[in-house]
Design a protein around this motif. Structure first.
Motif, PDB file in Angstrom:
ATOM      1  N   SER A   1       0.845  -1.192   0.000  1.00  0.00           N
ATOM      2  CA  SER A   1       0.000   0.000   0.000  1.00  0.00           C
ATOM      3  C   SER A   1       0.878   1.240   0.000  1.00  0.00           C
ATOM      4  N   SER A   2       0.296   2.357  -0.393  1.00  0.00           N
ATOM      5  CA  SER A   2       1.047   3.613  -0.400  1.00  0.00           C
ATOM      6  C   SER A   2       1.383   4.051   1.021  1.00  0.00           C
ATOM      7  N   ALA A   3       0.498   3.738   1.984  1.00  0.00           N
ATOM      8  CA  ALA A   3       0.771   4.086   3.381  1.00  0.00           C
ATOM      9  C   ALA A   3       2.000   3.345   3.892  1.00  0.00           C
ATOM     10  N   GLU A   4       2.122   2.065   3.523  1.00  0.00           N
ATOM     11  CA  GLU A   4       3.293   1.293   3.933  1.00  0.00           C
ATOM     12  C   GLU A   4       4.565   1.857   3.314  1.00  0.00           C
ATOM     13  N   ALA A   5       4.483   2.211   2.019  1.00  0.00           N
ATOM     14  CA  ALA A   5       5.649   2.780   1.338  1.00  0.00           C
ATOM     15  C   ALA A   5       6.081   4.088   2.006  1.00  0.00           C
ATOM     16  N   GLU A   6       5.105   4.926   2.351  1.00  0.00           N
ATOM     17  CA  GLU A   6       5.412   6.194   3.011  1.00  0.00           C
ATOM     18  C   GLU A   6       6.019   5.953   4.395  1.00  0.00           C
ATOM     19  N   TYR A   7       5.518   4.942   5.095  1.00  0.00           N
ATOM     20  CA  TYR A   7       6.018   4.676   6.433  1.00  0.00           C
ATOM     21  C   TYR A   7       7.438   4.129   6.414  1.00  0.00           C
ATOM     22  N   ARG A   8       7.742   3.278   5.434  1.00  0.00           N
ATOM     23  CA  ARG A   8       9.117   2.791   5.291  1.00  0.00           C
ATOM     24  C   ARG A   8      10.063   3.952   4.971  1.00  0.00           C
ATOM     25  N   ALA A   9       9.567   4.914   4.212  1.00  0.00           N
ATOM     26  CA  ALA A   9      10.373   6.105   3.933  1.00  0.00           C
ATOM     27  C   ALA A   9      10.623   6.897   5.219  1.00  0.00           C
ATOM     28  N   LEU A  10       9.608   6.966   6.078  1.00  0.00           N
ATOM     29  CA  LEU A  10       9.775   7.654   7.367  1.00  0.00           C
ATOM     30  C   LEU A  10      10.826   6.965   8.226  1.00  0.00           C
ATOM     31  N   ARG A  11      10.844   5.636   8.165  1.00  0.00           N
ATOM     32  CA  ARG A  11      11.823   4.888   8.953  1.00  0.00           C
ATOM     33  C   ARG A  11      13.235   5.208   8.508  1.00  0.00           C
ATOM     34  N   MET A  12      13.477   5.272   7.180  1.00  0.00           N
ATOM     35  CA  MET A  12      14.801   5.604   6.665  1.00  0.00           C
ATOM     36  C   MET A  12      15.190   7.027   7.058  1.00  0.00           C
ATOM     37  N   ALA A  13      14.237   7.936   6.986  1.00  0.00           N
ATOM     38  CA  ALA A  13      14.520   9.319   7.359  1.00  0.00           C
ATOM     39  C   ALA A  13      14.822   9.432   8.849  1.00  0.00           C
ATOM     40  N   ALA A  14      14.076   8.690   9.676  1.00  0.00           N
ATOM     41  CA  ALA A  14      14.294   8.724  11.123  1.00  0.00           C
ATOM     42  C   ALA A  14      15.681   8.212  11.486  1.00  0.00           C
ATOM     43  N   ALA A  15      16.147   7.170  10.773  1.00  0.00           N
ATOM     44  CA  ALA A  15      17.487   6.644  11.030  1.00  0.00           C
ATOM     45  C   ALA A  15      18.552   7.683  10.697  1.00  0.00           C
ATOM     46  N   GLU A  16      18.371   8.404   9.592  1.00  0.00           N
ATOM     47  CA  GLU A  16      19.335   9.435   9.204  1.00  0.00           C
ATOM     48  C   GLU A  16      19.312  10.598  10.187  1.00  0.00           C
TER      49      GLU A  16
ATOM     50  N   ASP B   1       3.503  14.054   3.486  1.00  0.00           N
ATOM     51  CA  ASP B   1       2.212  14.349   2.857  1.00  0.00           C
ATOM     52  C   ASP B   1       1.218  13.188   2.967  1.00  0.00           C
ATOM     53  N   SER B   2       1.542  12.190   3.799  1.00  0.00           N
ATOM     54  CA  SER B   2       0.657  11.043   3.991  1.00  0.00           C
ATOM     55  C   SER B   2       0.072  11.061   5.400  1.00  0.00           C
ATOM     56  N   GLN B   3      -1.228  11.333   5.501  1.00  0.00           N
ATOM     57  CA  GLN B   3      -1.898  11.317   6.794  1.00  0.00           C
ATOM     58  C   GLN B   3      -1.902   9.908   7.383  1.00  0.00           C
ATOM     59  N   SER B   4      -1.991   8.889   6.521  1.00  0.00           N
ATOM     60  CA  SER B   4      -2.023   7.502   6.993  1.00  0.00           C
ATOM     61  C   SER B   4      -0.726   7.122   7.685  1.00  0.00           C
ATOM     62  N   ALA B   5       0.423   7.503   7.087  1.00  0.00           N
ATOM     63  CA  ALA B   5       1.720   7.177   7.684  1.00  0.00           C
ATOM     64  C   ALA B   5       1.902   7.883   9.020  1.00  0.00           C
ATOM     65  N   ILE B   6       1.461   9.135   9.108  1.00  0.00           N
ATOM     66  CA  ILE B   6       1.552   9.878  10.365  1.00  0.00           C
ATOM     67  C   ILE B   6       0.669   9.229  11.428  1.00  0.00           C
ATOM     68  N   HIS B   7      -0.498   8.755  11.022  1.00  0.00           N
ATOM     69  CA  HIS B   7      -1.422   8.123  11.968  1.00  0.00           C
ATOM     70  C   HIS B   7      -0.840   6.813  12.501  1.00  0.00           C
ATOM     71  N   ILE B   8      -0.194   6.033  11.630  1.00  0.00           N
ATOM     72  CA  ILE B   8       0.405   4.766  12.064  1.00  0.00           C
ATOM     73  C   ILE B   8       1.490   5.031  13.117  1.00  0.00           C
ATOM     74  N   ALA B   9       2.268   6.082  12.917  1.00  0.00           N
ATOM     75  CA  ALA B   9       3.345   6.393  13.857  1.00  0.00           C
ATOM     76  C   ALA B   9       2.807   6.911  15.186  1.00  0.00           C
ATOM     77  N   SER B  10       1.717   7.649  15.131  1.00  0.00           N
ATOM     78  CA  SER B  10       1.193   8.291  16.337  1.00  0.00           C
ATOM     79  C   SER B  10       0.248   7.397  17.128  1.00  0.00           C
ATOM     80  N   ASN B  11      -0.336   6.389  16.470  1.00  0.00           N
ATOM     81  CA  ASN B  11      -1.322   5.529  17.113  1.00  0.00           C
ATOM     82  C   ASN B  11      -0.642   4.326  17.757  1.00  0.00           C
TER      83      ASN B  11
END
Length: 331
Positions: free
Chosen positions: A201-216, A240-250
């Protein structure tokens, strides 16, 4: 190259080295391994103008028509040979060109996505791949002096822009991650990389991108603290993904996110520790778009203006003498 905040210690290091073996002091840094350093009243500009011009000359495109974008929008390159697209005769030509372009990405975030795409076809390049690489050279010809502007008037704020393009790879259907980090308004770090697994899903792709950014971000915050700079946390992460932000915050794991549980724990840990905070940004204002897809001319130029990239030109004067003027700065 020697750098530091204490001139006396720098001089001691130079004296010590000179006693061990003869060295020549070339003064303030201006040119190093193809990297050009221009200092002026508002900061520093890092570019590879001479190196970029050499690439254009070596490909024989110095007299060709320049283009304003590094890659055609919506162009899909594939590794599969087709009736109208055959493998080129000399693979070495393509490999050498892509290798040179890879080094140019040190100061050119605007070509990082295109070079990332071209690098995937090193083993067996086709005519379409070579054509796309030559188009990139034509783009470089349009602005060989473009580089990174490091402002002398910035703050100590860190902010990150993170994005992904879901399933963009035609052959593997993997997504592309792109993120960039600005320190005091100046671009200091960026990355464009194809994800190692397929996201459903696009939410998963966005969240994996967040993980790489968080590591950096974790590594960069540690480095900055070692340099005795404090107050950089929390780092604003623009997504720009509300779904990815929600997964991280929930804190509740949903059935569809079990397979990305490790990534969830890592990002949420940094969020709870106060290292990062999320900010939703409109897709039109997502600066990391330039690292995940080929953009149209107006949007490409708009993002470049927001990134703080600029170009300086060296006018040719009579007698072949070249001078750099601050009034030649374009940005």
């Amino acid at each position: 190259m020697i750098t530091g905040s204490n001139v006396l210690i720098i001089n001691e290091v130079k004296s010590f080295l000179h006693k061990k073996f003869k060295i020549k002091d070339l003064g303030p840094l201006k040119y190093f391994l193809g990297l050009e350093v221009l200092r002026y009243e508002h900061g520093i500009i890092l570019s590879q103008r001479k190196y970029a011009s050499e690439i254009v000359d070596q490909t024989g495109l110095d007299e060709g028509q320049a283009v304003t974008t590094p890659m055609e929008q919506n162009l899909k390159l594939t590794a599969q040979e087709t009736r109208d697209d055959h493998y080129i005769e000399d693979f070495g030509v393509y490999r050498r060109l892509v290798g040179k372009l890879l080094y140019l990405t040190l100061t050119r975030p605007d070509i990082s996505f295109t070079v990332q795409v071209l690098s995937q076809f090193i083993q067996e390049p086709k005519e379409s791949h070579l054509k796309a690489a030559l188009r990139l050279v034509k783009y470089i010809k349009d602005s060989p002096g473009r580089g990174i502007h490091l402002s002398s008037h910035g703050s100590f704020d860190l902010e990150c822009f993170c994005d992904s393009d879901h399933g963009s790879c035609t052959d593997s259907r993997r997504s592309v991650t792109g993120f960039l980090i600005k320190f005091g308004g100046s671009l200091v770090c960026w990355k464009c990389k194809k994800q190692s697994t397929v996201s459903i899903s696009s939410a998963e792709a966005e969240y994996r991108a967040l993980r790489m950014a968080a590591a950096e971000i974790t590594w960069l915050v540690g480095l900055i603290k070692e340099l005795q700079v404090h107050g950089v946390e929390p780092v604003k992460v623009h997504c720009d993904s509300q779904s990815a932000i929600h997964i991280a915050s929930n804190p509740v794991f949903h059935e569809r996110t079990k397979h990305i549980e490790i990534d969830c724990h890592f990002v949420r840990e940094k969020l709870l520790a106060g290292m990062i905070i999320f900010r939703h940004v409109r897709s039109e204002e997502q600066l990391a778009d330039i690292l995940t897809k080929a953009l149209g001319g107006p949007q490409h130029e708009y993002i470049l203006s927001k990134l703080g990239t600029c170009e300086y030109r060296v006018p040719n004067l009579r007698g072949g003498v070249k001078h750099i003027h601050c009034c030649d700065l374009i940005g």
